[in-house]
Design a protein around this motif. Structure first.
Motif, PDB file in Angstrom:
ATOM      1  N   LEU A  92     -70.331 -93.899  -8.400  1.00 22.45           N
ATOM      2  CA  LEU A  92     -69.305 -94.934  -8.275  1.00 22.45           C
ATOM      3  C   LEU A  92     -68.008 -94.391  -7.680  1.00 22.45           C
ATOM      4  N   GLY A  93     -67.712 -93.109  -7.857  1.00 22.65           N
ATOM      5  CA  GLY A  93     -66.495 -92.601  -7.260  1.00 22.65           C
ATOM      6  C   GLY A  93     -65.979 -91.294  -7.810  1.00 22.65           C
ATOM      7  N   VAL A  94     -66.455 -90.881  -8.974  1.00 25.32           N
ATOM      8  CA  VAL A  94     -65.959 -89.643  -9.564  1.00 25.32           C
ATOM      9  C   VAL A  94     -66.334 -88.436  -8.712  1.00 25.32           C
ATOM     10  N   ASN A  95     -67.430 -88.541  -7.949  1.00 28.17           N
ATOM     11  CA  ASN A  95     -67.789 -87.453  -7.031  1.00 28.17           C
ATOM     12  C   ASN A  95     -66.659 -87.148  -6.058  1.00 28.17           C
ATOM     13  N   SER A  96     -65.922 -88.174  -5.647  1.00 26.06           N
ATOM     14  CA  SER A  96     -64.842 -87.983  -4.683  1.00 26.06           C
ATOM     15  C   SER A  96     -63.635 -87.298  -5.297  1.00 26.06           C
ATOM     16  N   TYR A  98     -63.412 -85.708  -8.679  1.00 21.89           N
ATOM     17  CA  TYR A  98     -63.616 -84.590  -9.603  1.00 21.89           C
ATOM     18  C   TYR A  98     -64.938 -83.881  -9.272  1.00 21.89           C
ATOM     19  N   PRO A  99     -65.074 -83.407  -8.036  1.00 24.97           N
ATOM     20  CA  PRO A  99     -66.385 -82.900  -7.590  1.00 24.97           C
ATOM     21  C   PRO A  99     -66.905 -81.710  -8.389  1.00 24.97           C
ATOM     22  N   ARG A 100     -66.057 -80.748  -8.680  1.00 24.50           N
ATOM     23  CA  ARG A 100     -66.533 -79.561  -9.405  1.00 24.50           C
ATOM     24  C   ARG A 100     -66.913 -79.905 -10.839  1.00 24.50           C
ATOM     25  N   LYS A 101     -66.188 -80.816 -11.441  1.00 32.46           N
ATOM     26  CA  LYS A 101     -66.511 -81.206 -12.816  1.00 32.46           C
ATOM     27  C   LYS A 101     -67.810 -82.002 -12.873  1.00 32.46           C
ATOM     28  N   ILE A 102     -68.061 -82.810 -11.860  1.00 31.22           N
ATOM     29  CA  ILE A 102     -69.356 -83.509 -11.806  1.00 31.22           C
ATOM     30  C   ILE A 102     -70.487 -82.511 -11.608  1.00 31.22           C
ATOM     31  N   LEU A 103     -70.284 -81.545 -10.723  1.00 32.46           N
ATOM     32  CA  LEU A 103     -71.329 -80.543 -10.494  1.00 32.46           C
ATOM     33  C   LEU A 103     -71.601 -79.763 -11.772  1.00 32.46           C
ATOM     34  N   ASN A 104     -70.545 -79.354 -12.463  1.00 36.12           N
ATOM     35  CA  ASN A 104     -70.734 -78.664 -13.738  1.00 36.12           C
ATOM     36  C   ASN A 104     -71.510 -79.536 -14.715  1.00 36.12           C
ATOM     37  N   ASP A 157     -85.043 -92.663 -17.268  1.00 33.79           N
ATOM     38  CA  ASP A 157     -84.379 -92.907 -15.982  1.00 33.79           C
ATOM     39  C   ASP A 157     -83.639 -91.651 -15.516  1.00 33.79           C
ATOM     40  N   ASP A 158     -84.036 -90.507 -16.041  1.00 31.64           N
ATOM     41  CA  ASP A 158     -83.368 -89.225 -15.799  1.00 31.64           C
ATOM     42  C   ASP A 158     -83.228 -88.889 -14.320  1.00 31.64           C
ATOM     43  N   VAL A 159     -84.122 -89.375 -13.482  1.00 31.98           N
ATOM     44  CA  VAL A 159     -84.143 -89.039 -12.061  1.00 31.98           C
ATOM     45  C   VAL A 159     -82.850 -89.426 -11.345  1.00 31.98           C
ATOM     46  N   VAL A 160     -82.005 -90.235 -11.946  1.00 36.19           N
ATOM     47  CA  VAL A 160     -80.746 -90.655 -11.319  1.00 36.19           C
ATOM     48  C   VAL A 160     -79.868 -89.476 -10.925  1.00 36.19           C
ATOM     49  N   TRP A 161     -80.018 -88.330 -11.572  1.00 35.91           N
ATOM     50  CA  TRP A 161     -79.164 -87.173 -11.258  1.00 35.91           C
ATOM     51  C   TRP A 161     -79.318 -86.721  -9.813  1.00 35.91           C
ATOM     52  N   LEU A 162     -80.511 -86.911  -9.244  1.00 34.13           N
ATOM     53  CA  LEU A 162     -80.740 -86.480  -7.865  1.00 34.13           C
ATOM     54  C   LEU A 162     -79.900 -87.274  -6.878  1.00 34.13           C
ATOM     55  N   TRP A 163     -79.777 -88.568  -7.082  1.00 34.04           N
ATOM     56  CA  TRP A 163     -78.916 -89.401  -6.241  1.00 34.04           C
ATOM     57  C   TRP A 163     -77.465 -88.938  -6.365  1.00 34.04           C
ATOM     58  N   ALA A 164     -77.026 -88.710  -7.594  1.00 31.93           N
ATOM     59  CA  ALA A 164     -75.646 -88.285  -7.821  1.00 31.93           C
ATOM     60  C   ALA A 164     -75.367 -86.938  -7.160  1.00 31.93           C
ATOM     61  N   ALA A 165     -76.303 -86.009  -7.290  1.00 31.30           N
ATOM     62  CA  ALA A 165     -76.108 -84.679  -6.713  1.00 31.30           C
ATOM     63  C   ALA A 165     -76.084 -84.741  -5.193  1.00 31.30           C
ATOM     64  N   MET A 166     -76.980 -85.535  -4.614  1.00 34.78           N
ATOM     65  CA  MET A 166     -77.006 -85.647  -3.160  1.00 34.78           C
ATOM     66  C   MET A 166     -75.723 -86.294  -2.638  1.00 34.78           C
ATOM     67  N   ASP A 167     -75.272 -87.334  -3.312  1.00 30.27           N
ATOM     68  CA  ASP A 167     -74.021 -87.985  -2.923  1.00 30.27           C
ATOM     69  C   ASP A 167     -72.855 -86.995  -3.008  1.00 30.27           C
ATOM     70  N   LEU A 168     -72.843 -86.185  -4.060  1.00 29.57           N
ATOM     71  CA  LEU A 168     -71.792 -85.187  -4.247  1.00 29.57           C
ATOM     72  C   LEU A 168     -71.792 -84.173  -3.111  1.00 29.57           C
ATOM     73  N   PHE A 169     -72.957 -83.643  -2.768  1.00 30.16           N
ATOM     74  CA  PHE A 169     -73.039 -82.616  -1.735  1.00 30.16           C
ATOM     75  C   PHE A 169     -72.723 -83.172  -0.348  1.00 30.16           C
ATOM     76  N   GLU A 170     -73.072 -84.437  -0.112  1.00 26.60           N
ATOM     77  CA  GLU A 170     -72.740 -85.048   1.171  1.00 26.60           C
ATOM     78  C   GLU A 170     -71.236 -85.244   1.310  1.00 26.60           C
ATOM     79  N   LYS A 171     -70.568 -85.557   0.194  1.00 28.43           N
ATOM     80  CA  LYS A 171     -69.118 -85.752   0.226  1.00 28.43           C
ATOM     81  C   LYS A 171     -68.366 -84.419   0.232  1.00 28.43           C
ATOM     82  N   HIS A 172     -68.967 -83.404  -0.366  1.00 24.98           N
ATOM     83  CA  HIS A 172     -68.316 -82.096  -0.489  1.00 24.98           C
ATOM     84  C   HIS A 172     -69.288 -80.992  -0.069  1.00 24.98           C
ATOM     85  N   PRO A 173     -69.509 -80.858   1.240  1.00 18.68           N
ATOM     86  CA  PRO A 173     -70.474 -79.848   1.708  1.00 18.68           C
ATOM     87  C   PRO A 173     -70.114 -78.428   1.300  1.00 18.68           C
ATOM     88  N   GLU A 174     -68.833 -78.192   0.997  1.00 20.72           N
ATOM     89  CA  GLU A 174     -68.441 -76.849   0.564  1.00 20.72           C
ATOM     90  C   GLU A 174     -69.020 -76.496  -0.803  1.00 20.72           C
TER      91      GLU A 174
END
Length: 427
Positions: A92-96, A98-104, A157-174
């Motif tokens: 929804l937007g936290v990836n944009s 708080y990227p490191r905290k979402i990754l953690n 519904d655990d598989v949702v993490w993959l969508w979140a992780a991919m969205d995160l990496f696309e927004k923050h390639p670093e």
């Protein structure tokens, strides 16, 4: 100036939020000062106030433990680890913001979930499925206390993490760690997801996403009351299958990034086959989507807002088919009913409610399908949940139209971030 909305029963402007139940003045809302200093452009005083509340609500859910730092779900949920809440909030937007905290947070969920595997509490063994199932003598309450998460049977519904992780990496390639996502994804499919796949129709079994299955001692409100615990997870729901589609696409992208073209092609073909299976097996004749498919092959004769929304947002349907997927679904000043129609009876939580984060996914889907702007209406629906302590709340009782449940709810606050992003108020 964003956001302003007016209808007979719901008003949002620079000075107040008003509905049929109450009026909330901007100066009565808390003047929050979040750590994140991202600001909005083109926003009025009320929108700025709500933005800062949303960010502070999100930050209030940051939990630090010896096992790592992660986002909690809301005031009422404590140290529990909820993959779905973290993942949907990221999308929804936290990836944009708080990227490191979402990754953690995502890493904490993978370490815990893969460590537990198919170890479940007493009464949660699924006998009809393969896999390395281990049933503990612990009750679910004891399991939750020991591991700070529910057993897998309650989290299918655990598989949702993959969508979140991919969205995160696309927004923050670093931050992108393609090896991490790919290895963890493969382990999850091998240990957790593949046992739920049914080659007979190409769909995945499992609960409808975020809808609690029945408890051993009582029935939850979101499934037929004659279902057992096992029957709740042997269904094939639209929402969770849409998540699997995004998960398979994420695996294909990660494999491509790792220069594994053959594996990338295999994952992509799985995604395409699942997309076709969803369209072929989970739609009514009018091209709207059923809540789920029963084990006997019949479709549940009701729709759900989240399944319809995810079918559009994930790209399962596009164009005219996207319009048909959401056609005729009721939307009101109090939100979008989670089920249409609701199940009989007065029991609530998932039944007889609307969920602000689901409202947001649904209106996001309407924007995609219809090409119209629903952001001001969406903002008003979220703003009206800032009751009591002035934080974004969890759920709306459909009978009373009153916001209720946990305050500072992670995905409700994240939904406001999503609305601001869709309205291009921040970068």
């Amino acid at each position: 100036m964003k956001f302003e909305y007016r209808s007979d029963k719901l008003i949002l402007n620079n000075e107040y939020i008003k509905d049929s139940l109450r009026i909330i003045y901007v100066d009565s809302l808390p003047g929050c000062r979040p750590v994140n200093n991202t600001s909005l452009t083109g926003a009025n005083k009320m929108t700025d106030r709500l933005w800062n509340i949303a960010l502070e609500n999100i930050e209030s859910n940051i939990i630090k433990t010896e096992d790592g730092e992660y986002f909690g779900a809301g005031q009422n949920f404590g140290l529990r680890i909820y993959t779905r809440d973290i993942s949907y909030s990221g999308i929804l937007g936290v990836n944009s913001l708080y990227p490191r905290k979402i990754l953690n947070s995502l890493k904490v969920t993978r370490n815990l979930r893969l460590g537990l595997g198919l170890r479940v509490s007493e009464g949660h063994m699924i006998h009809g499925l393969s896999g390395n199932w281990v049933q503990d003598s612990l009750s679910e309450k004891e399991f939750l206390k020991k591991y700070r998460t529910n057993c897998y049977t309650r989290r299918t519904d655990d598989v949702v993490w993959l969508w979140a992780a991919m969205d995160l990496f696309e927004k923050h390639p670093e931050l992108a760690d393609w090896q991490w996502i790919y290895e963890n994804g493969k382990n999850c499919f091998d240990k957790l997801y593949d046992p739920f796949f049914d080659p007979a129709d190409g769909l995945y079994r499992g609960q409808a996403s975020f809808i609690d299955i029945h408890f051993l001692e009582r029935k939850a409100s979101g499934y037929p009351q004659d279902f057992s615990v096992e029957e709740c997870v042997m269904i094939k729901s639209t929402s969770t299958n849409c998540l699997y589609y995004k998960g398979l696409l994420s695996m294909a992208s990660a494999a491509k990034k790792l220069n594994k073209p053959e594996e990338a092609s295999e994952w992509l073909q799985k995604a395409k086959k699942l997309k076709q299976a969803i369209v072929s097996n989970l739609r009514f004749e009018d091209s709207t989507f059923a809540y789920f498919k029963h084990t006997n092959g019949e479709l549940e004769q009701r729709r759900d807002a989240f399944g319809a929304a995810l079918a559009v947002v994930t790209g399962i349907v596009e164009g005219d088919d996207a319009l048909k997927a959401i056609a005729g679904y009721p939307v009101s000043w109090a939100g979008v009913p989670l089920f249409y129609p609701f199940y009989p009876g007065k029991a609530s939580y998932h039944n007889n409610t609307a969920w602000p984060f689901v409202d947001t996914f649904f209106l996001w889907a309407k924007e995609i399908a219809e090409g119209k702007d629903y952001t001001s209406f969406n903002a008003a629906l979220l703003a009206r949940t800032c009751v009591k302590d002035g934080s974004f709340h969890e759920v709306v009782n459909w009978s009373t139209k009153n916001p209720m449940g946990s305050g500072s709810q992670l995905w409700s606050a994240s939904a406001f971030v999503n609305v601001c992003r869709r309205a291009d108020l921040f970068k």
